[in-house]
Design an enzyme around this catalytic site. Structure first.
Site, PDB file in Angstrom:
ATOM      1  CE  LYS A 183     -15.693  36.852 -15.304  1.00  0.00           C
ATOM      2  NZ  LYS A 183     -15.629  38.121 -16.089  1.00  0.00           N
TER       3      LYS A 183
HETATM    4  C1  PLP Z   1     -15.086  39.503 -16.214  1.00  0.00           C
HETATM    5  C2  PLP Z   1     -14.527  40.425 -15.393  1.00  0.00           C
HETATM    6  C3  PLP Z   1     -14.794  41.749 -15.205  1.00  0.00           C
HETATM    7  C4  PLP Z   1     -15.582  42.338 -16.416  1.00  0.00           C
HETATM    8  O1  PLP Z   1     -16.696  41.784 -16.765  1.00  0.00           O
HETATM    9  P1  PLP Z   1     -17.171  41.830 -18.351  1.00  0.00           P
HETATM   10  O2  PLP Z   1     -18.803  41.253 -18.165  1.00  0.00           O
HETATM   11  O3  PLP Z   1     -16.468  40.814 -19.256  1.00  0.00           O
HETATM   12  O4  PLP Z   1     -17.228  43.145 -18.763  1.00  0.00           O
HETATM   13  C5  PLP Z   1     -14.329  42.723 -14.255  1.00  0.00           C
HETATM   14  N1  PLP Z   1     -13.571  42.192 -13.232  1.00  0.00           N
HETATM   15  C6  PLP Z   1     -13.156  40.746 -13.168  1.00  0.00           C
HETATM   16  C7  PLP Z   1     -12.357  40.366 -12.131  1.00  0.00           C
HETATM   17  C8  PLP Z   1     -13.681  39.943 -14.103  1.00  0.00           C
HETATM   18  O5  PLP Z   1     -13.354  38.720 -14.172  1.00  0.00           O
END
Ligand code: PLP
Length: 378
Positions: A189
Site C-alpha cells: 500500500k
Molecule cells: C489491501 C486492501 C484491503 C485489505 O487490507 P489488508 O491490509 O490487506 O488486510 C481492503 N480493501 C482493499 C480495496 C484493499 O486493496
C-alpha cells in the site's frame, strides 16, 4: 540506504519501498522486548491523526481488521445486507462475511472504477445496514451525497480507503471528511507497516468500541494489567497493531512527502507515455491531489495482452477479478454486465517507487508491441 527487493523494477507489479530507517526502528523494538501493543502503536495513531487532520485514529493489524471492526462498530450483523462494489479486493467482501452480513454487489462507473451515487441509492432495500464504497486506485471520490442520503436512514457508510492513504478530497484528506474510514498499511500500500490498518472513527464511542475489539475485549490499560488480573468486558479479537509494525509505519510516515511526490511523478510518466498508444484507455485517478496507488489501463483482448506482456517478464496484474464471480461469493451472485466487461479489460501495469522513468517508457513500448501481437493472433 535504500534497499530494493531482489526482483524489483519492471518484473514486479507492486513492491514496498523502504527509506532505510525501517530496519533500525524494528531492531530497536526487538531489543526492547516489547512487541505487542506499545507506546509506539499509540504514537503511530497520533501521527496519522495529525497527518490526516482528525482527532482520533485507531490502529489495527490489517486493512481487513479495520473493515471488520468498523462494521462491528456500526452494528452490522447477521441478516443485514451491505452494499459493496463487486470490483474490489476480496478483503472488503470477507470483512462483510466476517460479521455474518451478506454482500449486495453493485456496479461501478467504468471510468473511475468507483461506485456512483445513484447506483448505491437504487440498491438500498429494507435489509440494507451499510454501504462500503471503495476509493479505487487512490481516487478521492466525494461521497458526501451518499453520506447525507443514507445516514439519516440509519445506514452506515464505511469508506474502504485501503488504496487512498494521503489522497485529498477537495482540501481535506481522505479520512478527514467525517466518514468512518478504513486504511490498509499492507506490504504494497502507499504507506506500509509490513501489515497494518487504521480506522478513523466518527465518535469517541466508536473509537472506544474498536479499541476494545482489537484487544480481545480487555478494557484495562497496559499498566493496570501488569498489576492486576485482566478483565474481559466484551467481545474482542487479537487485532492490535504490534509495536514492530508501528515502528515501520512511523519510519514510513517520516518520508511520506517523498512517497507522494514519487508516486505522482511516476504515474504522470505513465500517463504521458500512454497518450500515444492506441487501443488502451488509462484509468484516471482524478485530480492531482490524489496519491495514485495503481496504474491501470483498459485494453481489448486483455488475456492475450497479459500473456504477451508477461512473456516479456513484465509484472502485469489484474485488480481485481470481480468478486460476484468468485466461488466463495456465489450465493450472492447477480448479473453485473459493466463490472464483468471491465473485469475482462483491466490490466495493472508495474507501479511502485523502485521504477525509473526509463523503465516505465519501456513497459509502455512493450505493451504497445504486445497489443499488436495479440491483435495479430486470432
Ligand atoms: C489491501 C486492501 C484491503 C485489505 O487490507 P489488508 O491490509 O490487506 O488486510 C481492503 N480493501 C482493499 C480495496 C484493499 O486493496
Amino acid at each position: 540506504m535504500t534497499t530494493a527487493p531482489a526482483a524489483s523494477g519492471t518484473q514486479r507489479n507492486a513492491s514496498p519501498y523502504l527509506y532505510g530507517q525501517e530496519a533500525a526502528a524494528v531492531a530497536q523494538v526487538l531489543e526492547s522486548g516489547q512487541y505487542g501493543h506499545t507506546a509506539l502503536t499509540e504514537e503511530f495513531e497520533d501521527r496519522v491523526a495529525a497527518f490526516l487532520g482528525v482527532t482520533d485514529a485507531v490502529a489495527v493489524s490489517s486493512g481487513t481488521a479495520a473493515l471488520h471492526t468498523a462494521l462491528l462498530a456500526a452494528r452490522v450483523g447477521p441478516g443485514d445486507e451491505v452494499i459493496v462494489p463487486s470490483m474490489t479486493f476480496c478483503a472488503t467482501v470477507q470483512a462483510i462475511r466476517a460479521v455474518g452480513a451478506t454482500p449486495r454487489f453493485v456496479e461501478i462507473n467504468p471510468a473511475t472504477l468507483c461506485v456512483d451515487q445513484q447506483v448505491v441509492l437504487d440498491a438500498v432495500t429494507e435489509s440494507t445496514a451499510a454501504v462500503v464504497p471503495v476509493l479505487f486506485g487512490g481516487r478521492a471520490v466525494d461521497l458526501s451525497p451518499i453520506h447525507s442520503a443514507l445516514e439519516e436512514r440509519g445506514i452506515a457508510v464505511i469508506e474502504d480507503a485501503a488504496h487512498a492513504f494521503g489522497s485529498l478530497n477537495g482540501t481535506r484528506r481522505v479520512g478527514a471528511t467525517g466518514a468512518l474510514t478504513c486504511f490498509s498499511f499492507g506490504p504494497i500500500k502507499n504507506l506500509t507497516c509490513g501489515q497494518g490498518g487504521m480506522v478513523i472513527p466518527r465518535t469517541p464511542e466508536e473509537a472506544d468500541t474498536i479499541r476494545r475489539l482489537r484487544l480481545l475485549g480487555v478494557t484495562q490499560s497496559q499498566t493496570e494489567r501488569a498489576s492486576t488480573t485482566c478483565r474481559v468486558d466484551s467481545f474482542g479479537l487479537r487485532y492490535q497493531l504490534s509495536g514492530i509494525n508501528a515502528a515501520i509505519g512511523l519510519a514510513q510516515l517520516g518520508h511520506f512527502d517523498t512517497t507522494v511526490e514519487t508516486r505522482r511523478r511516476l504515474w504522470g510518466t505513465y500517463r504521458d507515455a500512454l497518450r500515444t498508444l492506441e487501443g488502451v484507455t488509462l484509468v484516471d485517478v482524478g485530480p492531482r491531489t490524489a496519491v495514485p496507488h495503481l496504474c491501470q489501463v483498459r485494453v481489448g483482448r486483455r488475456d492475450q495482452v497479459f500473456q504477451e506482456v508477461r512473456s516479456r517478464e513484465i509484472g502485469v496484474g489484474v485488480h481485481y477479478p470481480p468478486n460476484h464471480l468468485q466461488p466463495a461469493f456465489a450465493p450472492w451472485r447477480r448479473a453485473l454486465p459493466i463490472t464483468e466487461q471491465v473485469g475482462q479489460e483491466i490490466l495493472s501495469l508495474p507501479f511502485h517507487q523502485h521504477l525509473t522513468e526509463d523503465q516505465i517508457n519501456r513497459v509502455v513500448a512493450d505493451l504497445g508491441q504486445a497489443i499488436k501481437t495479440a491483435r495479430a493472433v486470432r
